[in-house]
Design a protein around this motif. Structure first.
Motif, PDB file in Angstrom:
ATOM      1  N   GLN A 296       0.828  -1.199   0.000  1.00 55.02           N
ATOM      2  CA  GLN A 296       0.000   0.000   0.000  1.00 55.02           C
ATOM      3  C   GLN A 296       0.866   1.254   0.000  1.00 55.02           C
ATOM      4  OE1 GLN A 296      -3.125   0.399  -0.423  1.00 55.02           O
ATOM      5  NE2 GLN A 296      -3.226   2.592  -0.056  1.00 55.02           N
ATOM      6  N   ALA A 297       1.983   1.210   0.715  1.00 53.48           N
ATOM      7  CA  ALA A 297       2.874   2.371   0.741  1.00 53.48           C
ATOM      8  C   ALA A 297       3.543   2.599  -0.612  1.00 53.48           C
ATOM      9  CB  ALA A 297       3.932   2.183   1.828  1.00 53.48           C
ATOM     10  N   MET A 298       3.713   1.546  -1.397  1.00 55.70           N
ATOM     11  CA  MET A 298       4.387   1.679  -2.688  1.00 55.70           C
ATOM     12  C   MET A 298       3.459   2.162  -3.790  1.00 55.70           C
ATOM     13  SD  MET A 298       6.832  -1.680  -2.806  1.00 55.70           S
ATOM     14  CE  MET A 298       7.181  -1.318  -4.536  1.00 55.70           C
ATOM     15  N   VAL A 299       2.180   1.826  -3.703  1.00 60.83           N
ATOM     16  CA  VAL A 299       1.253   2.111  -4.814  1.00 60.83           C
ATOM     17  C   VAL A 299       0.231   3.166  -4.421  1.00 60.83           C
ATOM     18  CG1 VAL A 299       1.556  -0.170  -5.846  1.00 60.83           C
ATOM     19  CG2 VAL A 299      -0.199   0.151  -4.118  1.00 60.83           C
ATOM     20  N   ARG A 300       0.640   4.184  -3.698  1.00 60.01           N
ATOM     21  CA  ARG A 300      -0.293   5.274  -3.347  1.00 60.01           C
ATOM     22  C   ARG A 300      -0.799   5.951  -4.612  1.00 60.01           C
ATOM     23  NH1 ARG A 300      -0.389   7.094   1.801  1.00 60.01           N
ATOM     24  NH2 ARG A 300      -1.189   9.071   1.027  1.00 60.01           N
ATOM     25  N   PHE A 301      -2.092   6.303  -4.609  1.00 63.10           N
ATOM     26  CA  PHE A 301      -2.690   6.877  -5.808  1.00 63.10           C
ATOM     27  C   PHE A 301      -2.583   8.395  -5.857  1.00 63.10           C
ATOM     28  CE2 PHE A 301      -5.875   6.331  -2.514  1.00 63.10           C
ATOM     29  CZ  PHE A 301      -6.458   7.563  -2.434  1.00 63.10           C
ATOM     30  N   ARG A 302      -2.069   9.025  -4.854  1.00 62.44           N
ATOM     31  CA  ARG A 302      -1.882  10.479  -4.874  1.00 62.44           C
ATOM     32  C   ARG A 302      -0.769  10.849  -3.906  1.00 62.44           C
ATOM     33  NH1 ARG A 302      -7.343  12.992  -2.596  1.00 62.44           N
ATOM     34  NH2 ARG A 302      -8.109  11.762  -4.354  1.00 62.44           N
ATOM     35  N   PRO A 303      -0.192  12.040  -4.090  1.00 63.83           N
ATOM     36  CA  PRO A 303       0.882  12.455  -3.171  1.00 63.83           C
ATOM     37  C   PRO A 303       0.362  12.652  -1.749  1.00 63.83           C
ATOM     38  CG  PRO A 303       0.871  13.769  -5.177  1.00 63.83           C
ATOM     39  CD  PRO A 303      -0.399  12.980  -5.187  1.00 63.83           C
ATOM     40  N   HIS A 304       1.260  12.689  -0.830  1.00 64.10           N
ATOM     41  CA  HIS A 304       0.891  12.935   0.556  1.00 64.10           C
ATOM     42  C   HIS A 304       0.281  14.332   0.703  1.00 64.10           C
ATOM     43  CE1 HIS A 304       2.796   9.384   2.348  1.00 64.10           C
ATOM     44  NE2 HIS A 304       3.712   9.540   1.414  1.00 64.10           N
ATOM     45  N   ARG A 305      -0.778  14.412   1.462  1.00 63.78           N
ATOM     46  CA  ARG A 305      -1.393  15.708   1.767  1.00 63.78           C
ATOM     47  C   ARG A 305      -0.683  16.318   2.967  1.00 63.78           C
ATOM     48  NH1 ARG A 305      -7.753  15.748   2.183  1.00 63.78           N
ATOM     49  NH2 ARG A 305      -7.174  17.948   2.381  1.00 63.78           N
ATOM     50  N   HIS A 306      -0.315  17.592   2.788  1.00 65.60           N
ATOM     51  CA  HIS A 306       0.335  18.287   3.890  1.00 65.60           C
ATOM     52  C   HIS A 306      -0.709  18.673   4.935  1.00 65.60           C
ATOM     53  CE1 HIS A 306       4.147  18.522   1.799  1.00 65.60           C
ATOM     54  NE2 HIS A 306       3.493  18.924   0.715  1.00 65.60           N
ATOM     55  N   ALA A 307      -0.405  18.404   6.155  1.00 63.73           N
ATOM     56  CA  ALA A 307      -1.338  18.701   7.232  1.00 63.73           C
ATOM     57  C   ALA A 307      -1.502  20.215   7.393  1.00 63.73           C
ATOM     58  CB  ALA A 307      -0.846  18.078   8.539  1.00 63.73           C
ATOM     59  N   ARG A 308      -2.745  20.646   7.536  1.00 58.91           N
ATOM     60  CA  ARG A 308      -3.036  22.067   7.745  1.00 58.91           C
ATOM     61  C   ARG A 308      -2.989  22.373   9.238  1.00 58.91           C
ATOM     62  NH1 ARG A 308      -8.424  23.548   4.605  1.00 58.91           N
ATOM     63  NH2 ARG A 308      -7.722  25.594   5.310  1.00 58.91           N
ATOM     64  N   ARG A 309      -2.705  23.633   9.527  1.00 58.28           N
ATOM     65  CA  ARG A 309      -2.657  24.051  10.913  1.00 58.28           C
ATOM     66  C   ARG A 309      -4.039  23.985  11.524  1.00 58.28           C
ATOM     67  NH1 ARG A 309       1.651  26.747  12.942  1.00 58.28           N
ATOM     68  NH2 ARG A 309       0.250  27.656  14.467  1.00 58.28           N
ATOM     69  N   ALA A 310      -4.090  23.501  12.782  1.00 58.74           N
ATOM     70  CA  ALA A 310      -5.369  23.451  13.472  1.00 58.74           C
ATOM     71  C   ALA A 310      -5.882  24.856  13.770  1.00 58.74           C
ATOM     72  CB  ALA A 310      -5.236  22.641  14.768  1.00 58.74           C
ATOM     73  N   VAL A 311      -4.977  25.817  14.020  1.00 58.55           N
ATOM     74  CA  VAL A 311      -5.347  27.207  14.282  1.00 58.55           C
ATOM     75  C   VAL A 311      -4.578  28.086  13.308  1.00 58.55           C
ATOM     76  CG1 VAL A 311      -5.371  29.053  15.985  1.00 58.55           C
ATOM     77  CG2 VAL A 311      -5.755  26.693  16.718  1.00 58.55           C
ATOM     78  N   ALA A 312      -5.298  28.857  12.487  1.00 61.55           N
ATOM     79  CA  ALA A 312      -4.660  29.715  11.496  1.00 61.55           C
ATOM     80  C   ALA A 312      -3.956  30.884  12.176  1.00 61.55           C
ATOM     81  CB  ALA A 312      -5.686  30.219  10.496  1.00 61.55           C
ATOM     82  N   LEU A 313      -3.050  31.531  11.448  1.00 59.12           N
ATOM     83  CA  LEU A 313      -2.285  32.652  11.982  1.00 59.12           C
ATOM     84  C   LEU A 313      -2.779  33.975  11.395  1.00 59.12           C
ATOM     85  CD1 LEU A 313       1.305  31.120  11.803  1.00 59.12           C
ATOM     86  CD2 LEU A 313      -0.218  31.212  13.777  1.00 59.12           C
ATOM     87  N   GLY A 314      -2.550  35.093  12.103  1.00 51.95           N
ATOM     88  CA  GLY A 314      -2.776  36.437  11.582  1.00 51.95           C
ATOM     89  C   GLY A 314      -4.236  36.852  11.559  1.00 51.95           C
ATOM     90  N   LYS A 315      -4.535  37.800  10.621  1.00 56.69           N
ATOM     91  CA  LYS A 315      -5.875  38.386  10.527  1.00 56.69           C
ATOM     92  C   LYS A 315      -6.916  37.360  10.120  1.00 56.69           C
ATOM     93  CE  LYS A 315      -4.321  41.453   7.696  1.00 56.69           C
ATOM     94  NZ  LYS A 315      -4.256  42.598   6.734  1.00 56.69           N
ATOM     95  N   LYS A 316      -6.509  36.361   9.337  1.00 56.20           N
ATOM     96  CA  LYS A 316      -7.457  35.327   8.930  1.00 56.20           C
ATOM     97  C   LYS A 316      -7.976  34.561  10.142  1.00 56.20           C
ATOM     98  CE  LYS A 316      -7.991  31.471   5.708  1.00 56.20           C
ATOM     99  NZ  LYS A 316      -8.656  30.612   6.688  1.00 56.20           N
ATOM    100  N   ALA A 317      -7.096  34.275  11.104  1.00 54.64           N
ATOM    101  CA  ALA A 317      -7.542  33.587  12.306  1.00 54.64           C
ATOM    102  C   ALA A 317      -8.536  34.448  13.078  1.00 54.64           C
ATOM    103  CB  ALA A 317      -6.339  33.241  13.184  1.00 54.64           C
ATOM    104  N   LEU A 318      -8.269  35.768  13.160  1.00 55.28           N
ATOM    105  CA  LEU A 318      -9.190  36.665  13.861  1.00 55.28           C
ATOM    106  C   LEU A 318     -10.551  36.702  13.175  1.00 55.28           C
ATOM    107  CD1 LEU A 318      -9.640  38.700  16.114  1.00 55.28           C
ATOM    108  CD2 LEU A 318      -8.728  40.472  14.607  1.00 55.28           C
TER     109      LEU A 318
END
Length: 414
Positions: A296-318
């Motif tokens: 399964q690790a060899m035949v992945r059908f898409r690239p790894h998804r980068h984990a998003r931050r649980a809490v956004a930074l800056g004005k967007k978080a506000l």
């Protein structure tokens, strides 16, 4: 354009290893590790044991590999014991060939293991032959005291070991002076005598070669040259060895040669448990699951998804937090009036309305401009619609109307 230029062209991926080569390396590593574990688990059993010492795996002159081969060649049940005896072997003859410095506890356990136990006393001091593996070189004989030290203390008390000076071909006599066989010449034939022992096999002079202990029934052979591989190729020695064993028991009984006193045991091991039933099925299932995970690790059908931050930074978080609080309080419709005022200010800035005007004057100016442009919608109507908003749906409707009115007033200008 050269090949080097093509290979260095941007956007073309370069791989240092081919996928097939990487897969082959992984498979070789897994196989090597598995083979190493299996060999480590069964190393004591797969070793040929031909180290020149006096045991049944050794083919040297002082070993007993020749006797084992002779018995198997005559279809006699000969067993090599690496641990406790089982089944019919417990009713047969167990031959012990204890070395110097044996383990006391192990010997005591084996002493009561089988129906009949024959202890073959050691005789020769040897050194390994460096040019031939498994061969030994004679370095003299053991003293009687060292030879008898391999016996338990309770049976060797009063036992006397005697050694002849010449080379003689012993005549083996049984009970009543019956001739059993005539053996091959033996150098310095050894005999035993002592209180509490009964001779079973004697030489021509009436000296005991094999004795049995009156209390424990333990058999002891004084001279190992009657059974070891030395001169076993001579018919006289082979016939004498078979006759000696048949005297101690019927021809069809099992004869077991102990190897545990020489270190060839079958120790308990976690690897052995995993490679033998009933845990073998669990091991196979575990390996199959690991193989599926690797596949399964060899035949992945898409690239790894980068984990998003649980809490956004800056004005967007506000902004996100503020919107979440408004949604939690169900006060979305309250944002209609402030949004309408924001759109009016943006439209006034776009049409260059004087900043000194009040809100009502700015609204009137924007409505006149809207009528002049032919728009049927006025800001006053949109403001009243914003005041009537009661839910999130009303808010979205007002926001769309205000955005459309703003685009008409500014013609797409900010």
């Amino acid at each position: 354009m050269t090949d080097a230029t093509l290979s260095d062209a941007p956007g073309k991926a370069r791989h240092p290893f081919r996928p097939g080569m990487v897969l082959a390396l992984v498979l070789v590593a897994v196989f090597s590790l598995s083979a190493l574990g299996a060999l480590s688990a069964y190393a004591p059993e797969i070793s040929n044991g031909d180290d020149g010492r006096g045991h049944a795996l050794s083919r040297s002159a002082i070993g007993y590999g020749g006797l084992v081969k002779l018995l198997k060649g005559m279809d006699r049940p000969a067993l090599l014991s690496r641990g406790p005896l089982r089944g019919g072997a417990r009713d047969g003859l167990l031959i012990l060939t204890p070395p110097m410095g044996r383990e006391e506890e192990a010997f005591e356990t084996l002493r009561w293991e089988a129906g009949s136990v024959l202890v073959v006393l050691p005789k020769w001091q040897v050194t390994p032959e460096l040019t031939r593996k498994g061969w030994v070189r004679e370095a003299g004989t053991l003293s009687p005291a060292n030879t008898l030290s391999v016996l338990p203390e309770d049976v060797r008390e009063g036992l006397v070991l005697s050694e002849g000076a010449a080379v003689t071909a012993p005549r083996l006599l049984g009970g009543g002076g019956r001739l059993i066989a005539t053996g091959a010449p033996v150098q310095g034939l050894r005999t035993l005598s002592g209180p509490g022992w009964t001779p079973v096999i004697m030489d021509g002079a009436g000296r005991a070669l094999v004795l049995t202990h009156d209390d424990s029934g333990l058999y002891v052979l004084a001279d190992p040259d009657l059974l070891n591989t030395r001169d076993m190729d001579q018919p006289a020695k082979a016939r004498a060895a078979l006759a000696l064993l048949e005297t101690l028991g019927p021809p069809d009984q099992a004869i077991a040669f102990d190897l545990s006193l020489h270190g060839f045991t079958r120790p308990r091991s976690v690897l052995r448990l995993l490679l033998e039933p009933p845990l073998l099925g669990f091991t196979l299932c575990l390996l199959f699951a690991a193989a599926l995970v690797g596949w399964q690790a060899m035949v992945r059908f898409r690239p790894h998804r980068h984990a998003r931050r649980a809490v956004a930074l800056g004005k967007k978080a506000l902004a996100d937090n503020t919107a979440a609080l408004v949604r939690l309080a169900r006060r979305e419709h309250g944002m209609a009036r402030p949004y309408a005022d924001l759109v009016r200010a943006q439209a006034a800035r776009a049409v260059a309305a004087p900043s000194s005007l009040s809100q009502d004057e700015t609204t009137a100016l924007l409505d006149r401009l809207a009528r002049r442009q032919g728009s049927a919608t006025t800001f006053a109507d949109l403001s009243a619609q914003a005041d009537r908003a009661r839910n999130a749906g009303d808010l979205m409707s007002v926001a769309r109307s205000l955005m459309r009115w703003k685009l008409e007033m500014t013609r797409g200008r900010d």
